[in-house]
Write a protein that holds these residues in place. Structure first.
Motif, PDB file in Angstrom:
ATOM      1  N   THR A  97      19.074  -5.465  20.716  1.00 56.58           N
ATOM      2  CA  THR A  97      20.273  -5.323  21.631  1.00 56.58           C
ATOM      3  C   THR A  97      19.584  -5.588  23.087  1.00 56.58           C
ATOM      4  OG1 THR A  97      20.003  -3.236  22.085  1.00 56.58           O
ATOM      5  CG2 THR A  97      21.197  -3.797  19.981  1.00 56.58           C
ATOM      6  N   LEU A  98      18.192  -5.458  23.427  1.00 56.74           N
ATOM      7  CA  LEU A  98      17.765  -5.811  24.788  1.00 56.74           C
ATOM      8  C   LEU A  98      17.648  -6.919  25.120  1.00 56.74           C
ATOM      9  CD1 LEU A  98      14.677  -3.109  24.245  1.00 56.74           C
ATOM     10  CD2 LEU A  98      17.013  -2.900  25.280  1.00 56.74           C
ATOM     11  N   ASP A  99      18.162  -7.309  26.385  1.00 54.22           N
ATOM     12  CA  ASP A  99      18.207  -8.547  26.990  1.00 54.22           C
ATOM     13  C   ASP A  99      16.605  -8.892  27.148  1.00 54.22           C
ATOM     14  OD1 ASP A  99      20.803  -9.535  27.217  1.00 54.22           O
ATOM     15  OD2 ASP A  99      21.094  -8.402  29.036  1.00 54.22           O
ATOM     16  N   GLY A 100      16.454  -9.924  26.709  1.00 53.07           N
ATOM     17  CA  GLY A 100      14.840 -10.359  27.209  1.00 53.07           C
ATOM     18  C   GLY A 100      14.043 -10.360  25.740  1.00 53.07           C
ATOM     19  N   VAL A 101      14.377  -9.723  24.833  1.00 51.50           N
ATOM     20  CA  VAL A 101      14.048  -9.497  23.633  1.00 51.50           C
ATOM     21  C   VAL A 101      14.391 -10.722  22.768  1.00 51.50           C
ATOM     22  CG1 VAL A 101      13.551  -8.277  21.296  1.00 51.50           C
ATOM     23  CG2 VAL A 101      13.261  -7.096  23.553  1.00 51.50           C
ATOM     24  N   THR A 102      13.438 -11.458  22.376  1.00 54.50           N
ATOM     25  CA  THR A 102      13.890 -12.845  21.427  1.00 54.50           C
ATOM     26  C   THR A 102      14.170 -12.470  19.896  1.00 54.50           C
ATOM     27  OG1 THR A 102      11.558 -13.615  22.138  1.00 54.50           O
ATOM     28  CG2 THR A 102      13.544 -14.424  23.174  1.00 54.50           C
ATOM     29  N   GLU A 103      12.615 -11.820  19.564  1.00 55.42           N
ATOM     30  CA  GLU A 103      12.401 -11.708  17.948  1.00 55.42           C
ATOM     31  C   GLU A 103      11.918 -10.419  17.876  1.00 55.42           C
ATOM     32  OE1 GLU A 103      10.318 -15.402  16.367  1.00 55.42           O
ATOM     33  OE2 GLU A 103      10.397 -15.941  18.526  1.00 55.42           O
ATOM     34  N   VAL A 104      12.190  -9.625  16.790  1.00 58.11           N
ATOM     35  CA  VAL A 104      11.657  -8.462  16.141  1.00 58.11           C
ATOM     36  C   VAL A 104      11.558  -8.614  14.875  1.00 58.11           C
ATOM     37  CG1 VAL A 104      12.189  -6.087  15.879  1.00 58.11           C
ATOM     38  CG2 VAL A 104      13.260  -7.246  18.023  1.00 58.11           C
ATOM     39  N   TYR A 105      10.289  -8.170  14.107  1.00 57.82           N
ATOM     40  CA  TYR A 105       9.887  -8.200  12.702  1.00 57.82           C
ATOM     41  C   TYR A 105       9.321  -7.070  12.353  1.00 57.82           C
ATOM     42  CZ  TYR A 105      10.690 -13.378  13.688  1.00 57.82           C
ATOM     43  OH  TYR A 105      11.173 -14.553  14.018  1.00 57.82           O
ATOM     44  N   ASP A 106       9.790  -6.667  11.171  1.00 60.23           N
ATOM     45  CA  ASP A 106       9.095  -5.410  10.575  1.00 60.23           C
ATOM     46  C   ASP A 106       7.641  -6.052   9.934  1.00 60.23           C
ATOM     47  OD1 ASP A 106       9.666  -6.674   8.276  1.00 60.23           O
ATOM     48  OD2 ASP A 106      11.259  -5.169   7.858  1.00 60.23           O
ATOM     49  N   ARG A 107       7.056  -4.956   9.498  1.00 67.81           N
ATOM     50  CA  ARG A 107       5.531  -5.261   9.237  1.00 67.81           C
ATOM     51  C   ARG A 107       5.381  -6.514   8.066  1.00 67.81           C
ATOM     52  NH1 ARG A 107       0.948  -1.875   9.657  1.00 67.81           N
ATOM     53  NH2 ARG A 107       2.603  -0.170   9.881  1.00 67.81           N
ATOM     54  N   PRO A 108       6.393  -6.419   7.052  1.00 63.15           N
ATOM     55  CA  PRO A 108       6.252  -7.521   5.936  1.00 63.15           C
ATOM     56  C   PRO A 108       6.735  -8.760   6.631  1.00 63.15           C
ATOM     57  CG  PRO A 108       7.203  -5.499   5.029  1.00 63.15           C
ATOM     58  CD  PRO A 108       7.134  -5.362   6.720  1.00 63.15           C
ATOM     59  N   ALA A 109       7.913  -8.854   7.532  1.00 67.58           N
ATOM     60  CA  ALA A 109       8.521 -10.168   7.941  1.00 67.58           C
ATOM     61  C   ALA A 109       7.222 -10.714   8.955  1.00 67.58           C
ATOM     62  CB  ALA A 109       9.799  -9.782   8.722  1.00 67.58           C
ATOM     63  N   ALA A 110       6.654  -9.908   9.707  1.00 67.57           N
ATOM     64  CA  ALA A 110       5.702 -10.405  10.839  1.00 67.57           C
ATOM     65  C   ALA A 110       4.630 -10.697   9.862  1.00 67.57           C
ATOM     66  CB  ALA A 110       5.328  -9.348  11.572  1.00 67.57           C
ATOM     67  N   ALA A 111       4.096 -10.144   8.860  1.00 67.55           N
ATOM     68  CA  ALA A 111       2.906 -10.848   8.000  1.00 67.55           C
ATOM     69  C   ALA A 111       3.222 -12.151   7.653  1.00 67.55           C
ATOM     70  CB  ALA A 111       2.627  -9.762   7.084  1.00 67.55           C
ATOM     71  N   ARG A 112       4.496 -12.207   7.053  1.00 70.05           N
ATOM     72  CA  ARG A 112       4.938 -13.657   6.605  1.00 70.05           C
ATOM     73  C   ARG A 112       5.166 -14.518   7.495  1.00 70.05           C
ATOM     74  NH1 ARG A 112       5.742 -15.982   2.163  1.00 70.05           N
ATOM     75  NH2 ARG A 112       7.144 -17.739   2.540  1.00 70.05           N
ATOM     76  N   LEU A 113       6.043 -14.387   8.511  1.00 65.69           N
ATOM     77  CA  LEU A 113       6.709 -15.258   9.398  1.00 65.69           C
ATOM     78  C   LEU A 113       5.779 -15.499  10.577  1.00 65.69           C
ATOM     79  CD1 LEU A 113      10.319 -14.316   9.360  1.00 65.69           C
ATOM     80  CD2 LEU A 113       9.427 -16.408   8.324  1.00 65.69           C
ATOM     81  N   LEU A 114       5.025 -14.818  10.935  1.00 69.97           N
ATOM     82  CA  LEU A 114       3.891 -14.912  11.869  1.00 69.97           C
ATOM     83  C   LEU A 114       2.387 -14.817  11.485  1.00 69.97           C
ATOM     84  CD1 LEU A 114       5.465 -12.359  14.541  1.00 69.97           C
ATOM     85  CD2 LEU A 114       6.073 -14.524  14.146  1.00 69.97           C
ATOM     86  N   GLU A 115       2.176 -14.951  10.100  1.00 72.72           N
ATOM     87  CA  GLU A 115       0.990 -15.079   9.592  1.00 72.72           C
ATOM     88  C   GLU A 115      -0.044 -13.900  10.150  1.00 72.72           C
ATOM     89  OE1 GLU A 115       0.192 -19.817   9.444  1.00 72.72           O
ATOM     90  OE2 GLU A 115       0.876 -19.186  11.427  1.00 72.72           O
ATOM     91  N   LEU A 116       0.241 -12.700  10.068  1.00 72.66           N
ATOM     92  CA  LEU A 116      -0.397 -11.723  10.802  1.00 72.66           C
ATOM     93  C   LEU A 116      -1.003 -10.650   9.538  1.00 72.66           C
ATOM     94  CD1 LEU A 116       1.650 -10.901  14.033  1.00 72.66           C
ATOM     95  CD2 LEU A 116      -0.828 -11.638  13.881  1.00 72.66           C
ATOM     96  N   PRO A 117      -2.098 -10.015   9.920  1.00 75.47           N
ATOM     97  CA  PRO A 117      -2.795  -9.394   8.948  1.00 75.47           C
ATOM     98  C   PRO A 117      -1.914  -7.796   8.903  1.00 75.47           C
ATOM     99  CG  PRO A 117      -4.155  -9.247  10.944  1.00 75.47           C
ATOM    100  CD  PRO A 117      -3.217 -10.381  11.010  1.00 75.47           C
ATOM    101  N   PRO A 118      -1.198  -7.460   7.821  1.00 74.33           N
ATOM    102  CA  PRO A 118      -0.497  -6.490   8.032  1.00 74.33           C
ATOM    103  C   PRO A 118      -0.940  -5.075   8.280  1.00 74.33           C
ATOM    104  CG  PRO A 118      -0.583  -7.158   5.652  1.00 74.33           C
ATOM    105  CD  PRO A 118      -1.170  -8.230   6.580  1.00 74.33           C
ATOM    106  N   ASP A 119      -2.263  -4.790   8.041  1.00 78.58           N
ATOM    107  CA  ASP A 119      -2.944  -3.534   8.303  1.00 78.58           C
ATOM    108  C   ASP A 119      -3.524  -3.758   9.924  1.00 78.58           C
ATOM    109  OD1 ASP A 119      -4.755  -5.671   7.636  1.00 78.58           O
ATOM    110  OD2 ASP A 119      -6.310  -4.380   7.113  1.00 78.58           O
ATOM    111  N   ARG A 120      -3.213  -4.585  10.702  1.00 81.49           N
ATOM    112  CA  ARG A 120      -3.556  -4.504  11.957  1.00 81.49           C
ATOM    113  C   ARG A 120      -2.563  -4.923  12.758  1.00 81.49           C
ATOM    114  NH1 ARG A 120      -9.649  -7.373  11.500  1.00 81.49           N
ATOM    115  NH2 ARG A 120     -10.600  -5.761  10.366  1.00 81.49           N
ATOM    116  N   ILE A 121      -1.351  -4.590  12.459  1.00 80.68           N
ATOM    117  CA  ILE A 121      -0.249  -4.712  13.378  1.00 80.68           C
ATOM    118  C   ILE A 121       0.659  -3.300  13.329  1.00 80.68           C
ATOM    119  CG2 ILE A 121      -0.002  -7.239  13.345  1.00 80.68           C
ATOM    120  CD1 ILE A 121       2.277  -7.031  11.455  1.00 80.68           C
ATOM    121  N   GLY A 122       1.783  -3.092  13.969  1.00 82.49           N
ATOM    122  CA  GLY A 122       2.398  -1.639  14.098  1.00 82.49           C
ATOM    123  C   GLY A 122       3.430  -2.185  12.952  1.00 82.49           C
TER     124      GLY A 122
END
Lengths: 410, 410
Positions: free
Chosen positions: B310-335
């Protein structure tokens, strides 16, 4: 100087002719390829002495959505135009959104005309003309139907003699060049002093930026820009969307058939709308990088969203409230979900709904996030205020603001 | 010809010198501005006779993330490098991720050296050298510490005499130009034939593309590119990320303090990590367009995600599984959540955690989606296969593949 306000924004255009051009499908790479080969000397001059940067288009990155945004200065949440095509909740039918009855706010063109500017609006495709000329007292015609203009409808009686050649075929470079030549003629004959020229992306769908055909096309556009500048115009250029190859490594289209996938997964009557759909599908087969999904009550929005996010090639999935907020879309004119796909991926309904047989040269298309950043080019140096604005988060639908208000002498 | 495989990908570099340059923070607009003013003739020739297009960087668009991806040919999910800085779940401490102990796969540089190529790796900042020179038997040093090289550690004993001038200050254009000049010297003295040169983005943080300082910087880089080409190199250029002004219209930084906002909303011990954080924060105040959020058990991931959206200026928010998948990130090294912000917006912790006092020229930064597309430039014409690949969804971490394998004679 005539000043006026539209949709809460103020415009104080210089008395010189003002010309805004929407170069349909102009990914910045097209300008890069032509500039590196020195095929666009007038654009080069604008970049060095005016301004060249990038602006963010409205999502989904389709033609009607962005042309409506540009002529109103407003995002789709305000214009109401969320695609070329949508499922009308009032009737339950899929309809083209190219009627001004769907437009929810006034246009800069109509208000400029009321304020005393002599407005000329020329589009390549006739589909856009009606919606963009909403309540416009001025000249408004399409290259496609240039042979059929009538004074009472189009504000002009003879276009072909004015431009000096017959109306072009719609699937041609000339469909766009005719629009620019018409703009030059309107200025030269002093028939208008406030122009919006909206081209068509047939060439960009068909050719890569480095293709000789694309380079020749951009060189020809540049000659028109030179003529407009020669006639004293303040010139602003932007695009409705970019363009990317949507292909696998072997050159075949990279398509996710979202309706088929969802029906197989949920065994329910799920309906996918492809808002790129329009009567001119030869060059993209109605495949773009954005679709909306209408779900029956039996399927949970969250479950469908979660499933879609597991598909390779899907990059963003939003439910209706999130899409309304994050994509600035009118919530009543989208489905339960909005789905965006990757730089080289398109989303469609079912294999039966898309004719890929005519995509001889491969599929190039748009609609998603990777066609969001488009050129923003101004012929005049920007004032410090507008330079700051340009280097923030300028939108393609700020182009009339930049062109009318952005100059150092404004 | 020496062929080798790394992380499942094959490389068959030509016997000519191979040089890959990562122009840190090189948004495509920098090349556009310099090319339009004809300040980069060698790049212009590469664009016309080789290839110039855009590639997609790894997210978050930070330096360590993308340099690790480039030298391995792999996304962060494989490299394990998800930021400059992270909360180590094993220790509960925030640590810099610039040690090779965090790297989870081999580098192209180390394997090329084992296969018989004489590898030279030069970085601007010393922070990158250690991680990128993992297991490398070759030359590896930084411009920053060029005065302190030792044969047994860096594979070279005297850099300053080789380059012909003393090590540069790290906050200078020369910090990058020194890297390029070192690369030229390594080729000229025949000390290496397989180079990775990684610059620093101090200039791009500080200057807009049209600033005379930026234009001079890019002109100086172009002279080095010319020298590398003159020495027979096959040259590939890309960037780790783009760069955008992150400011409000009045020129002040446009910051959302995510940790403060979440703590106020949920009254809980919520921890935000800014993975842009590094020891060199003068030019960005540790503010970028990507943060990760660690939530205590008392706060629901979904509730926090919904609020952030809901915050103006925030464009994308992902939980850990979605970030791992959609942003190709290592799930154990993100919040628990990954948060991306808009083209002109940065996200931070609390006002106390960021020193904005040194951002005299305004805040330009990166980290998010709008710094994802970066230049991909090759000196040689691409084979049809690689031309198709380039016009699909090429990644910046494909640059060694393009440079080694992409040529028509490859």
């Amino acid at each position: 100087m005539t000043a006026f306000s539209v949709n809460g924004r103020s415009y104080a255009p210089p008395s010189r002719p003002v010309v805004v051009v929407c170069i349909d499908g102009c990914a910045d790479e097209y300008l890069n390829a032509a500039l590196a080969r020195r095929r666009m000397p007038h654009l080069e001059r604008m970049a060095c002495h005016g301004y060249r940067g990038l602006a963010r288009a409205a999502l989904p990155t389709f033609t009607n959505v962005n042309n409506a945004a540009i002529v109103t200065g407003m995002p789709p949440a305000v214009t109401g135009i969320s695609g070329n095509y949508f499922l009308d909740p009032e009737t339950g039918e899929e309809v083209m959104m190219n009627s001004s009855r769907f437009l929810r706010c006034e246009t800069i063109l109509a208000v400029a005309a009321r304020a005393g500017r002599r407005v000329g609006m020329v589009t390549a495709k006739d589909k856009l003309r009606e919606i963009l000329s909403h309540k416009l007292l001025g000249i408004a015609f399409s290259a496609e139907k240039a042979a059929e203009v009538q004074q009472e409808i189009h504000g002009i009686a003879d276009v072909e003699p004015l431009v000096g050649r017959p109306a072009p075929r719609i699937y041609s470079a000339d469909a766009s060049l005719y629009v620019l030549d018409a703009g030059v003629a309107l200025l030269r004959e002093n028939l208008a002093d406030f122009l919006y020229l909206s081209l068509t992306d047939y060439m960009q769908h068909k050719y890569t930026p480095e293709a000789p055909e694309a380079l020749d096309f951009y060189a020809a556009m540049d000659r028109c820009f030179g003529q407009l500048l020669e006639l004293g115009a303040v010139l602003g250029l932007t695009a409705d969307h970019g363009m990317n190859a949507k292909q696998l490594a072997d050159g075949t289209p990279h398509v996710l058939y979202i309706e088929s996938l969802l029906r197989d997964k949920f065994h329910a009557d799920i309906r996918v709308i492809c808002p790129i759909t329009d009567p001119y599908v030869v060059h993209h087969g109605a495949l773009g990088s954005f679709v909306t999904v209408h779900l029956p009550e039996s399927v949970s929005v969250d479950a469908a969203a979660q499933y879609l996010r597991t598909l390779d090639g899907v990059t963003e999935v939003y439910d209706r409230p999130a899409a309304a907020r994050l994509l600035e879309l009118p919530p009543d004119r989208i489905g339960d979900l909005c789905v965006l796909s990757g730089r080289n991926v398109v989303v469609g309904r079912t294999p039966e709904h898309h004719d890929l047989s005519q995509l001889a040269g491969g599929l190039r298309s748009h609609g998603g996030r990777y066609e969001e950043l488009v050129p923003l080019v101004l012929s005049e140096p920007l004032s410090p205020t507008y330079l700051a604005k340009a280097s923030g988060d300028p939108r393609n639908f700020d182009i009339f603001d930049f062109t009318c208000n952005g100059g150092q002498s404004s």
